[in-house]
Motif scaffolding. Sequence first.
Motif, short mmCIF file in Angstrom:
data_model
loop_
_atom_site.label_atom_id
_atom_site.label_comp_id
_atom_site.label_asym_id
_atom_site.label_seq_id
_atom_site.Cartn_x
_atom_site.Cartn_y
_atom_site.Cartn_z
N ARG A 1 0.84 -1.21 0.00
CA ARG A 1 0.00 0.00 0.00
C ARG A 1 0.87 1.25 0.00
NH1 ARG A 1 -3.13 -2.62 3.47
NH2 ARG A 1 -2.27 -1.60 5.29
N TRP A 2 1.94 1.24 0.80
CA TRP A 2 2.85 2.38 0.88
C TRP A 2 3.45 2.67 -0.49
CZ3 TRP A 2 8.03 3.35 0.12
CH2 TRP A 2 8.56 4.50 0.70
N ILE A 3 3.85 1.62 -1.20
CA ILE A 3 4.41 1.77 -2.55
C ILE A 3 3.34 2.33 -3.50
CG2 ILE A 3 5.28 0.51 -4.57
CD1 ILE A 3 6.63 -1.42 -2.49
N ALA A 4 2.13 1.75 -3.45
CA ALA A 4 1.05 2.18 -4.35
C ALA A 4 0.70 3.65 -4.13
CB ALA A 4 -0.18 1.31 -4.14
N GLU A 5 0.71 4.10 -2.87
CA GLU A 5 0.38 5.49 -2.56
C GLU A 5 1.41 6.45 -3.13
OE1 GLU A 5 0.18 5.45 1.67
OE2 GLU A 5 -1.77 4.44 1.69
N ARG A 6 2.62 5.98 -3.35
CA ARG A 6 3.70 6.85 -3.82
C ARG A 6 4.04 6.64 -5.29
NH1 ARG A 6 3.39 6.19 1.13
NH2 ARG A 6 4.14 7.70 2.64
N THR A 7 3.32 5.75 -5.95
CA THR A 7 3.59 5.47 -7.35
C THR A 7 2.99 6.58 -8.21
OG1 THR A 7 3.63 3.10 -6.93
CG2 THR A 7 3.28 3.80 -9.22
N VAL A 8 3.81 7.14 -9.06
CA VAL A 8 3.38 8.23 -9.93
C VAL A 8 3.04 7.65 -11.30
CG1 VAL A 8 4.10 10.40 -11.00
CG2 VAL A 8 4.90 9.81 -8.70
N ALA A 9 1.87 8.00 -11.79
CA ALA A 9 1.46 7.53 -13.11
C ALA A 9 2.29 8.26 -14.17
CB ALA A 9 -0.01 7.81 -13.33
N PRO A 10 2.64 7.56 -15.24
CA PRO A 10 3.39 8.23 -16.31
C PRO A 10 2.54 9.32 -16.94
CG PRO A 10 2.70 6.05 -17.01
CD PRO A 10 2.32 6.19 -15.56
N PRO A 11 3.16 10.37 -17.44
CA PRO A 11 2.38 11.44 -18.06
C PRO A 11 1.66 10.94 -19.31
CG PRO A 11 4.73 11.78 -18.40
CD PRO A 11 4.58 10.60 -17.48
N ALA A 12 0.50 11.50 -19.55
CA ALA A 12 -0.27 11.12 -20.74
C ALA A 12 0.44 11.64 -21.98
CB ALA A 12 -1.67 11.71 -20.66
N PRO A 13 0.39 10.90 -23.09
CA PRO A 13 1.05 11.38 -24.31
C PRO A 13 0.37 12.66 -24.79
CG PRO A 13 -0.22 9.37 -24.73
CD PRO A 13 -0.27 9.63 -23.25
N ALA A 14 1.16 13.53 -25.37
CA ALA A 14 0.63 14.79 -25.88
C ALA A 14 -0.28 14.52 -27.07
CB ALA A 14 1.79 15.70 -26.29
N VAL A 15 -1.39 15.18 -27.06
CA VAL A 15 -2.36 15.04 -28.17
C VAL A 15 -2.24 16.31 -29.02
CG1 VAL A 15 -4.79 14.80 -28.77
CG2 VAL A 15 -3.89 13.67 -26.73
N PRO A 16 -1.93 16.14 -30.30
CA PRO A 16 -1.82 17.34 -31.15
C PRO A 16 -3.14 18.08 -31.23
CG PRO A 16 -1.54 15.33 -32.45
CD PRO A 16 -1.73 14.92 -31.04
N ALA A 17 -3.07 19.40 -31.24
CA ALA A 17 -4.26 20.24 -31.37
C ALA A 17 -4.83 20.07 -32.78
CB ALA A 17 -3.90 21.69 -31.11
N ALA A 18 -6.08 20.39 -32.93
CA ALA A 18 -6.74 20.28 -34.24
C ALA A 18 -5.98 21.08 -35.29
CB ALA A 18 -8.18 20.79 -34.15
N GLY A 19 -5.69 20.47 -36.38
CA GLY A 19 -4.97 21.14 -37.46
C GLY A 19 -3.47 20.98 -37.38
N GLU A 20 -2.95 20.44 -36.28
CA GLU A 20 -1.49 20.21 -36.14
C GLU A 20 -1.19 18.75 -36.41
OE1 GLU A 20 0.11 21.36 -32.41
OE2 GLU A 20 -0.80 23.32 -32.45
#
Length: 70
Positions: A50-69
């Motif tokens: 539980r201690w490990i799970a509480e401190r686990t950081v999710a990886p950042p979400a991949p960048a989604v290009p804006a419309a038209g990019e």
Amino acid sequence: MEQTLMTVTEAARQLALSRATMSDMVRAGRIPSVRIGPRTVRIPADGLSRWIAERTVAPPAPAVPAAGEE
């Protein structure tokens, strides 16, 4: 209710820490522990998980290009 208890050394190995560092964390109350006697401490396996799970950081979400990019 059966619970697996680990020694400080076993828990330190799980976290790739030195025994001294793990002992310091237990002494400071940062890691859940069970005192069995005056010099005997055990770490509950589920508490450490539980201690490990509480401190686990999710990886950042991949960048989604804006419309038209692209």
